[in-house]
Structures are given as structure tokens and as C-alpha cells.
Design an enzyme around this catalytic site. Structure first.
Site, PDB file in Angstrom:
ATOM      1  N   THR A 133       0.824  -1.175  -0.127  1.00 58.76           N
ATOM      2  CA  THR A 133      -0.348   0.336  -0.031  1.00 58.76           C
ATOM      3  C   THR A 133       0.605   1.408   0.043  1.00 58.76           C
ATOM      4  O   THR A 133       0.326   2.229  -0.514  1.00 58.76           O
ATOM      5  CB  THR A 133      -0.941  -0.243   1.483  1.00 58.76           C
ATOM      6  OG1 THR A 133      -1.850  -0.909   0.639  1.00 58.76           O
ATOM      7  CG2 THR A 133      -1.613   1.370   1.315  1.00 58.76           C
TER       8      THR A 133
ATOM      9  N   TYR B 211      -8.428   0.299  -3.857  1.00 63.75           N
ATOM     10  CA  TYR B 211      -6.629   1.208  -4.387  1.00 63.75           C
ATOM     11  C   TYR B 211      -6.503  -0.251  -4.912  1.00 63.75           C
ATOM     12  O   TYR B 211      -6.087  -1.089  -4.512  1.00 63.75           O
ATOM     13  CB  TYR B 211      -6.353   2.250  -3.866  1.00 63.75           C
ATOM     14  CG  TYR B 211      -5.131   1.086  -1.938  1.00 63.75           C
ATOM     15  CD1 TYR B 211      -4.713   0.463  -2.424  1.00 63.75           C
ATOM     16  CD2 TYR B 211      -6.170   1.530  -1.080  1.00 63.75           C
ATOM     17  CE1 TYR B 211      -3.849  -0.591  -1.890  1.00 63.75           C
ATOM     18  CE2 TYR B 211      -6.157   0.908  -0.238  1.00 63.75           C
ATOM     19  CZ  TYR B 211      -5.037   0.088   0.377  1.00 63.75           C
ATOM     20  OH  TYR B 211      -4.200  -0.905   0.752  1.00 63.75           O
TER      21      TYR B 211
ATOM     22  N   SER C 289       1.602  -7.754  -0.736  1.00 59.75           N
ATOM     23  CA  SER C 289       1.857  -8.655   0.171  1.00 59.75           C
ATOM     24  C   SER C 289       1.043  -9.394   0.474  1.00 59.75           C
ATOM     25  O   SER C 289       1.746 -10.760   0.999  1.00 59.75           O
ATOM     26  CB  SER C 289       2.545  -7.912   1.071  1.00 59.75           C
ATOM     27  OG  SER C 289       1.705  -7.693   2.404  1.00 59.75           O
TER      28      SER C 289
ATOM     29  N   THR D 145       1.454  -4.168   4.447  1.00 56.75           N
ATOM     30  CA  THR D 145       1.680  -5.075   5.759  1.00 56.75           C
ATOM     31  C   THR D 145       1.391  -6.074   5.963  1.00 56.75           C
ATOM     32  O   THR D 145       1.330  -6.063   6.949  1.00 56.75           O
ATOM     33  CB  THR D 145       0.307  -3.576   6.401  1.00 56.75           C
ATOM     34  OG1 THR D 145      -0.797  -3.788   5.992  1.00 56.75           O
ATOM     35  CG2 THR D 145       0.935  -1.923   6.929  1.00 56.75           C
ATOM     36  N   ASP D 146      -0.086  -6.341   4.716  1.00 60.24           N
ATOM     37  CA  ASP D 146      -0.837  -7.442   5.215  1.00 60.24           C
ATOM     38  C   ASP D 146       0.463  -8.963   5.691  1.00 60.24           C
ATOM     39  O   ASP D 146       0.116  -9.673   6.899  1.00 60.24           O
ATOM     40  CB  ASP D 146      -1.184  -8.099   3.919  1.00 60.24           C
ATOM     41  CG  ASP D 146      -2.561  -7.059   3.706  1.00 60.24           C
ATOM     42  OD1 ASP D 146      -3.152  -6.551   5.431  1.00 60.24           O
ATOM     43  OD2 ASP D 146      -2.973  -7.691   2.869  1.00 60.24           O
TER      44      ASP D 146
ATOM     45  N   LYS E  54       0.767  -7.893  13.190  1.00 62.01           N
ATOM     46  CA  LYS E  54      -0.571  -6.690  12.270  1.00 62.01           C
ATOM     47  C   LYS E  54      -2.265  -7.378  13.097  1.00 62.01           C
ATOM     48  O   LYS E  54      -2.377  -8.386  13.121  1.00 62.01           O
ATOM     49  CB  LYS E  54      -0.711  -6.716  10.650  1.00 62.01           C
ATOM     50  CG  LYS E  54      -1.656  -5.908  10.737  1.00 62.01           C
ATOM     51  CD  LYS E  54      -1.394  -5.837   8.895  1.00 62.01           C
ATOM     52  CE  LYS E  54      -2.553  -5.166   8.411  1.00 62.01           C
ATOM     53  NZ  LYS E  54      -2.971  -4.568   6.798  1.00 62.01           N
TER      54      LYS E  54
ATOM     55  N   GLU F 170       0.732 -33.709  28.013  1.00 58.47           N
ATOM     56  CA  GLU F 170       0.639 -33.564  26.089  1.00 58.47           C
ATOM     57  C   GLU F 170       1.752 -32.884  25.158  1.00 58.47           C
ATOM     58  O   GLU F 170       2.015 -32.322  25.261  1.00 58.47           O
ATOM     59  CB  GLU F 170      -0.955 -33.268  26.454  1.00 58.47           C
ATOM     60  CG  GLU F 170      -1.623 -33.725  24.841  1.00 58.47           C
ATOM     61  CD  GLU F 170      -1.062 -34.198  23.651  1.00 58.47           C
ATOM     62  OE1 GLU F 170      -0.273 -34.773  23.169  1.00 58.47           O
ATOM     63  OE2 GLU F 170      -0.987 -33.390  22.349  1.00 58.47           O
TER      64      GLU F 170
HETATM   65  C1  SIN Z   1      -0.063  -5.018   1.236  1.00 52.70           C
HETATM   66  O1  SIN Z   1       0.135  -5.633   2.458  1.00 52.70           O
HETATM   67  O2  SIN Z   1       0.349  -4.948  -0.064  1.00 52.70           O
HETATM   68  C2  SIN Z   1      -1.402  -4.572   1.395  1.00 52.70           C
HETATM   69  C3  SIN Z   1      -1.969  -3.638   2.353  1.00 52.70           C
HETATM   70  C4  SIN Z   1      -0.654  -3.080   2.721  1.00 52.70           C
HETATM   71  O3  SIN Z   1       0.165  -2.741   2.741  1.00 52.70           O
HETATM   72  O4  SIN Z   1      -1.669  -2.892   3.545  1.00 52.70           O
END
Ligand code: SIN
Length: 322
Positions: free
Chosen positions: A18, A32, A68, A101-102, A172, A294
Site C-alpha cells: 500500500t 486502491y 503482500s 503491511t499484510d 499486524k 501432552e
Molecule cells: C499489502 O499488504 O501489500 C497491501 C496492504 C497494505 O500494505 O496495507
């Protein structure tokens, strides 16, 4: 006491996201297209760039141009190779990477797992496209450069909304807010305030991976590792389908302290018996699993299922502890 780095070049690698996005309407922060502008154009959005990086030469290179959500191992390998080459140059002080960010937390964790721990690698991003009424990318990139120039910076870091996060802790946690990241209970490593980094404590207390210095993954496909989540009513159907499809590793994102429904646990044990590497993580965003009686499914080596997935892939390639 860390000695000041003597080198004076900062390499900025663009991968999309982004931060490089454009929308038709300036007030549209949703519809976008990510990954439209080149990394040199992103630096040009910083009004006082020359003064901000006085004494440093910036070298911009585009390694990829992706949203991303579509980040993949080919881009990771190219990014790691280019970062490693840059860091090996005596005149390079640090590398800055612009990213979506993703999946930035996964890329940061991967890079930290395979790169030597010395010079800093600073990833940054944005929650608003470059064309927004008030884009956050220019300030984030400016902050990332502040960190990249700081003599105390070390290892792989993520900078967003004025906060400096360690690769091993950053997550995130919000789909829209500008300050979309958290380092959970560990807290941030510092903050960038008026171009200065205020570290929480010096020297930085970070446990950088013990497998530093190992080689990067070879080109070619990585072992398939998938995440399966426990939830009310979870069956073993997804696990059985994945085993049939030839999966090599599974990360079970359990409930609470890694608990699994009886049918899911049974399917995972069957997968393990069939030779699939299975580890247990938790879908809880904070804390870490506490080993209990476990033990048939071992705990993942790192917190959080998405990072545990990367760690297991690297382990299956002999590039991280099993
Ligand atoms: C991405 O992760 O490329 C799109 C979303 C972002 O960067 O906030």
C-alpha cells in the site's frame, strides 16, 4: 557499547504494498491498487529527504512490485539475496525495505532467520496509499531511515506509525488503523520522535536466532507447510485432505494453550505417523504456549502460527533448528 557503523550508504529495496499504492479518488483508502509506484518515487515524497539523510547516500532498487497478500518464496529469496549482498558491502550501513503491511511480519521473520545479525534491516509500510489525502507512507519511510541511520539499530526491525518493532514480536493487529502493529507483551523496541530514535533500553535486548550464518534457501519450491486452526466443531477433514495432497508440515493453531478437538488431534497424530512434521501453536494473539503433559505434538519454536509456519519450512530445509 555498540560502535558507530563507519559506512555511509543506505540501500532501499522496494517490494510494493500500500505504501506504493494509488487510488482513483484521494479520499478512497479501500479501493486502491497496491504496488504501483517505484521505490525511488516513494523517497521523493519525503519533503526534506536530502537534509534528513545528510551524510548518507541512498541507493534505491526495485526487487518486486506485489500486494503482500501475494508474497511468495521467490520474492523472499530475491529479497534475502539482495539484502545479503548489500550488507556485505563495507560502505553499506543498513538496508531499508518497503513492503505491504499484510505479510510484513512474515517477511521480517524470514529475513531475521536467514540473515547475519549484524547491520540493521528496517522494513516499513503504510496503511494508506501514496495518493491518499494524508498518506502515512512518507512519514513511515522517513522514520525507517532514521532507524537505519541510528548506530544502535541491529537485526531486522519493522517501523510503522512511529513505533520500532522487533521482527520476532511484531504482528499486524488492525485492518485499518494507521498504527496497525503490536509487539504484544514484549512491547516495542523504541519510538521515532522528530527523526530521533528513543530506544526502550540500550543496548537492545534481543535474542537473535542462533542459526545465523546458515545459507539461504536454494531456489526451487519450499516444502509445503500449512496452518490448521482449532475451533468449535473442528474435524480432521482439512488435515486429511492436506496429507492426501502431499503436505510436508502442519502448524496446528490450537485454542488456548494449544488445545485441539479430539478429531483434529487424532488427524494430526495420524499425519505425524505418516511422516508429516506437526507442531502446535495457539490462535491466542498474546503469550506463549506452556509445555504440559501432552507432548505427542511438540510446541512450535516461535510464537504465532504464521511465524511458526515459516520456521517449520526453514527447519524442513535444514535452515533452522527442528
Ligand atoms: C499489502 O499488504 O501489500 C497491501 C496492504 C497494505 O500494505 O496495507
Amino acid at each position: 557499547m555498540l560502535e558507530p557503523h563507519s559506512s555511509k550508504k543506505i540501500v532501499i529495496l522496494g517490494t510494493g504494498g500500500t505504501i506504493a499504492g494509488l487510488s482513483a479518488l484521494r479520499n478512497d483508502n479501500i479501493a486502491y491498487q497496491a504496488a504501483q509506484l517505484g521505490v525511488a518515487a516513494l523517497t521523493a515524497q519525503i519533503p526534506d529527504l536530502a537534509a534528513h539523510v545528510a551524510g548518507f547516500e541512498l541507493v534505491c532498487e526495485q526487487v518486486a512490485q506485489v500486494d503482500s497478500k501475494d508474497m511468495d518464496t521467490q520474492v523472499w529469496l530475491a529479497l534475502a539475496q539482495r539484502t545479503l549482498q548489500a550488507l556485505a558491502q563495507p560502505d553499506v550501513q543498513s538496508v531499508v525495505i518497503t513492503h505491504g503491511t499484510d505479510t510484513i511480519e512474515e517477511t521480517a521473520f524470514f529475513l531475521q532467520s536467514v540473515l547475519p545479525a549484524g547491520k540493521p534491516v528496517v522494513l516499513t509500510c503504510a496503511m494508506r496509499p501514496a495518493s491518499a489525502l494524508s498518506p502515512d507512507g512518507p512519514a513511515n519511510l522517513r522514520d525507517a531511515l532514521s532507524v537505519a541511520m541510528d548506530v544502535h539499530a541491529v537485526g531486522v526491525l519493522v517501523v510503522c506509525a512511529g513505533v520500532v518493532h522487533a521482527a520476532e514480536h511484531v504482528q499486524k493487529v488492525h485492518p485499518y488503523r494507521l498504527d496497525a502493529f503490536s509487539s504484544g507483551e514484549a512491547g516495542p523496541l523504541g519510538w521515532v520522535e522528530e527523526a530521533r530514535v528513543r530506544w526502550v533500553g540500550l543496548p537492545l535486548r534481543r535474542v537473535l536466532p542462533a542459526w545465523d550464518g546458515k545459507s539461504l534457501p536454494a531456489s526451487g519450491p519450499w516444502p509445503q507447510v500449512e496452518i490448521v486452526m482449532n475451533h468449535a466443531g473442528a474435524t480432521g477433514a482439512v488435515v486429511q485432505a492436506l496429507v492426501q495432497a502431499g503436505v510436508k508440515g502442519l502448524v496446528a493453531a490450537g485454542t488456548g494453550n494449544g488445545s485441539l478437538s479430539a478429531p483434529l488431534a487424532q488427524a494430526l497424530l495420524q499425519a505425524k505417523a505418516a511422516g508429516v512434521s506437526v507442531v502446535r501453536s495457539t490462535r491466542c494473539p498474546l503469550g506463549q504456549l506452556i509445555a504440559g503433559a501432552e507432548s505427542a505434538i511438540p510446541l512450535a519454536s516461535v510464537a504465532g502460527p504464521v511465524k511458526a509456519r515459516v520456521a517449520l519450512q526453514l527447519a524442513l530445509m535444514g535452515l533452522a533448528p527442528a
